[in-house]
Design an enzyme around this catalytic site. Structure first.
Site, short mmCIF file in Angstrom:
data_model
loop_
_atom_site.label_atom_id
_atom_site.label_comp_id
_atom_site.label_asym_id
_atom_site.label_seq_id
_atom_site.Cartn_x
_atom_site.Cartn_y
_atom_site.Cartn_z
N ASP A 7 -6.02 10.15 3.40
CA ASP A 7 -5.49 8.81 3.55
C ASP A 7 -4.16 8.83 2.81
OD1 ASP A 7 -5.37 5.97 4.03
OD2 ASP A 7 -6.03 5.69 1.95
N ASP A 9 -1.89 5.71 1.48
CA ASP A 9 -1.73 4.72 0.41
C ASP A 9 -2.96 4.72 -0.48
OD1 ASP A 9 0.69 4.05 1.63
OD2 ASP A 9 -0.22 2.44 2.81
#
Length: 182
Positions: A7, A9
């Site tokens: 992922d 952020d």
């Protein structure tokens, strides 16, 4: 394990409830870029990221690509790279097939690298990351950066591999994976 999916952020860069809306707001988490460079020595590295700020009108795809260009330049300085990026630009209400916890981004990554879900490991900080990995039947590691602490509380009843950060993950779990491959 052949492909590590990250992922963005909260795993690679600092997250914000107000969204990361500009290149200046994209700030890497300490150690994350070196961790990716270290991972590149043994794995392909991809990103699967929800970017609903585009669908919400906070920034556009040009700005997103500028953020990724900044990340790539900073990674290059450390001898690292991202091999493939998938992102969902949609608003949560759009009903798309790519927004995590749906699996289209992971499906596209698997197709790109021609791997089975069991040859992938997803590292994330959110419940939707965990659910996406579960829905796709690939392994998952929760990092406590970003939304990780909140997610750990939400998933308290689940069996999880939990690491402090991407950096600690690359130092611990990935080294263990490499030893299993030998």
């Amino acid at each position: 394990m052949k492909v590590i999916v990250l992922d963005r952020d909260g795993v690679i860069n600092h997250d914000s409830d107000a969204y990361i809306k500009s290149v200046d707001e994209w700030i890497p988490i300490s150690g994350s870029l070196q961790a990716i460079a270290d991972l590149n020595k043994n794995f392909k590295v991809a990103i699967a990221t929800n970017q609903s700020g585009i669908g919400r009108g906070f920034y556009d795809e040009k700005v997103l690509h500028q953020m990724h260009d900044k990340m790539s330049a900073m990674l290059n300085d450390k001898g690292g790279k991202i091999d493939f990026i998938e992102f969902c630009p949609h608003h949560p209400d759009d009903g798309c097939d790519c927004r995590k916890p749906k699996t289209l981004m992971l499906e596209n990554i698997a197709a790109y690298f021609d791997v089975d879900p069991r040859e992938m490991l997803f590292v994330g900080d959110s419940k939707s990351d965990f659910e996406c990995a579960q829905n796709f039947d690939c392994n998952f590691i929760l990092v406590l950066t970003g939304k990780g602490l909140k997610t750990l509380e939400q998933l308290a009843s689940k069996t999880l591999i939990v690491e402090k950060s991407l950096q600690s993950t690359s130092e611990g779990v990935f080294n263990g994976l490499l030893q299993k491959q030998v």
